[in-house]
Design an enzyme around this catalytic site. Structure first.
Site, PDB file in Angstrom:
ATOM      1  N   ASP A   1       0.837  -1.201   0.000  1.00  0.00           N
ATOM      2  CA  ASP A   1       0.000   0.000   0.000  1.00  0.00           C
ATOM      3  C   ASP A   1       0.868   1.245   0.000  1.00  0.00           C
ATOM      4  O   ASP A   1       1.267   1.723   1.045  1.00  0.00           O
ATOM      5  CB  ASP A   1      -0.906  -0.052   1.234  1.00  0.00           C
ATOM      6  CG  ASP A   1      -1.960   1.025   1.261  1.00  0.00           C
ATOM      7  OD1 ASP A   1      -2.148   1.705   0.237  1.00  0.00           O
ATOM      8  OD2 ASP A   1      -2.601   1.195   2.320  1.00  0.00           O
TER       9      ASP A   1
ATOM     10  N   GLU B   1      -3.017  10.603   0.623  1.00  0.00           N
ATOM     11  CA  GLU B   1      -4.211   9.748   0.596  1.00  0.00           C
ATOM     12  C   GLU B   1      -4.502   9.157   1.965  1.00  0.00           C
ATOM     13  O   GLU B   1      -5.668   8.996   2.349  1.00  0.00           O
ATOM     14  CB  GLU B   1      -4.022   8.628  -0.432  1.00  0.00           C
ATOM     15  CG  GLU B   1      -5.284   7.801  -0.695  1.00  0.00           C
ATOM     16  CD  GLU B   1      -5.474   6.627   0.263  1.00  0.00           C
ATOM     17  OE1 GLU B   1      -6.590   6.075   0.323  1.00  0.00           O
ATOM     18  OE2 GLU B   1      -4.498   6.264   0.957  1.00  0.00           O
ATOM     19  N   GLU B   2      -3.460   8.831   2.700  1.00  0.00           N
ATOM     20  CA  GLU B   2      -3.640   8.169   3.991  1.00  0.00           C
ATOM     21  C   GLU B   2      -4.146   9.108   5.083  1.00  0.00           C
ATOM     22  O   GLU B   2      -4.534   8.646   6.154  1.00  0.00           O
ATOM     23  CB  GLU B   2      -2.318   7.534   4.445  1.00  0.00           C
ATOM     24  CG  GLU B   2      -1.769   6.450   3.519  1.00  0.00           C
ATOM     25  CD  GLU B   2      -2.555   5.155   3.582  1.00  0.00           C
ATOM     26  OE1 GLU B   2      -3.588   5.112   4.289  1.00  0.00           O
ATOM     27  OE2 GLU B   2      -2.142   4.182   2.927  1.00  0.00           O
TER      28      GLU B   2
END
Length: 461
Positions: free
Chosen positions: A176, A208-209
């Protein structure tokens, strides 16, 4: 006589060494580049140390593949959210060397109130061949990772014999989401080599995280031209096409009490004692029907789930707690996020007033002077369920519970296909054992190539 004896001894030792190397090769064989290759021919290392031999050959496997070596380079660069500039710089250089035109898009930070803070430290990367700045097909993934950084490493199964596909690649971001980043780049390059008339764009975003600021920045910019007909998002899906994922609502609860000596608790009001029944009610909202005040479920996504991920309160055991705080993440299985917020607020208010009739519950932004005993602070990000296309033959189809950048990309135009796909499993992402095999990574590339080919067919028609 002595000379003859010495020659015989040297011959015997040489024969023993050859036999030892042959035995090691037989015991620990590895399929490299599609053919069985023993460790013979590797010089400068101890032939009796099979671990050294094995790691030497595993490293050779990685170095001999454009995909695997690119993936290694990406993972070796630390890129925890808000600190992605190093990996961004690497990608700019790499893509430029492959004849892509590369644009750098700076991404602001947000202060606690959501106000943007200008920054030139982190940036998205938008790349395309030549002057084709508005391609019909775009591949996109994120380049940030969660903490902590875990170094890149290779290992193999505990077996006398294993194939190159079995080599395990470990480290933060191996799954990821740097597996998808590497696969998408190679898939795009291979497509352009064969079909230069059908351009492909590459978009790699930050943050994004931690809320999706990178994708939302791209979405609101001139680069989001709306000329595309297919967007392929990368996330670990176990190489299945994702037909959709749950929505997201986040919120915090802050309870204001009154401090006092613990020997005389009636002189104060415990914020911890007040937040506990509230959290107990919140925790069951996904398990009770809407008719009874719960959150909705659906056949496609199952039930809505809640996670009380953080709680704190008080300063010492001998002080009645003045404040207690909790943070909750909700994965919506159905319905509108604003309706979900109403359900959540009512549940909190009902639980609070049941515990103490004169409790005042208010919605707050968390930064102003509180106007009630209990503040409900909803996060800036909220969206409903996200339905995604899964109409390409040859893939398993699934749904997932995690969030992605898909809802952060504003789509302009009709009949735009959105796909979500990638190698690796979410079950190891974010954990200390994040890893995938060489075989999984290479199979992921083949899946991306299939999706790109399908998108190219749409462009031709």
């Amino acid at each position: 006589m002595q000379k003859t004896y010495l020659l015989a001894l040297v011959s015997l030792l040489a024969s023993s060494l050859v036999e030892a190397r042959s035995t090691i090769a037989d015991q620990t064989r590895l399929d490299v580049g599609g053919s069985d290759e023993s460790f013979d021919g590797i010089d400068g290392i101890d032939p009796n140390n099979s671990n050294v031999l094995t790691h030497k050959l595993m490293d050779k496997v990685i170095a001999s593949s454009e995909l695997l070596s690119l993936h290694r380079s990406l993972v070796e660069i630390k890129s925890i959210s808000d600190n992605e500039q190093a990996v961004g710089g690497f990608l700019m250089d790499y893509l430029s060397s492959k004849n892509f035109t590369v644009e750098k898009q700076y991404v602001d930070y947000d202060d606690p109130t959501g106000k943007p803070i200008r920054s030139n430290r982190r940036f998205n990367i938008y790349a395309y061949p030549g002057d084709s700045a508005s391609p019909g097909i775009i591949l996109t993934s994120h380049i940030d990772t969660v903490p902590p950084f875990i170094p890149y490493s290779l290992s193999h199964p505990e077996s006398d014999s294993f194939k190159r596909d079995d080599i395990l690649i470990s480290g933060r971001g191996t799954v990821d989401d740097k597996a998808s980043v590497a696969c998408q780049i190679i898939a795009a390059m291979e497509h352009l080599e064969k079909h230069p008339d059908i351009p492909i764009g590459l978009l790699f975003v930050v943050s994004e995280e931690v809320g999706g600021k990178g994708m939302s920045t791209f979405s609101d910019s001139r680069l989001n031209s709306g000329t595309y007909h297919t967007i392929i998002f990368g996330e670990p899906t176990e190489r299945a096409l994702v037909a959709g994922h749950k929505g997201m609502v986040s919120f915090g609860i802050r309870v204001h009490g009154k401090p006092a000596h613990s020997g005389y608790p009636w002189l104060g009001r415990s914020a911890v004692s007040e937040i506990l029944p509230i959290l107990a009610e919140v925790d069951r909202l996904g398990d009770i029907p809407v008719s009874q005040g719960g959150l909705p479920s659906s056949e496609k996504y199952g039930r809505t789930t809640l996670n009380i991920g953080f709680m704190s309160g008080g300063v010492a055991a001998n002080v009645v707690p003045e404040q207690a705080v909790a943070k909750v993440a909700v994965r919506l299985a159905a319905g509108d996020p604003e309706d979900a917020k109403d359900i959540i607020f009512r549940a909190i208010r009902n639980a609070a007033t049941k515990h103490r009739k004169d409790a005042t519950v208010v919605i707050s932004n968390g930064h102003e002077q509180p106007k009630g005993d209990i503040e409900v602070i909803f996060g800036l990000e909220a969206y409903g369920v996200v339905d995604i296309d899964a109409d390409v033959d040859g893939f398993n189809v699934t749904t997932v519970n995690y969030g992605t950048d898909v809802p952060h990309w504003k789509i302009y135009g009709d009949n735009v296909k959105r796909y979500l796909y990638g190698p690796g499993t979410i079950f190891v992402a974010h954990g200390k054992d994040e890893a995938l095999t060489v075989g999984e990574l290479e199979a992921g590339l083949e899946g991306y190539k299939t999706l790109v080919a399908k998108a190219a067919e749409r462009e031709r028609t």
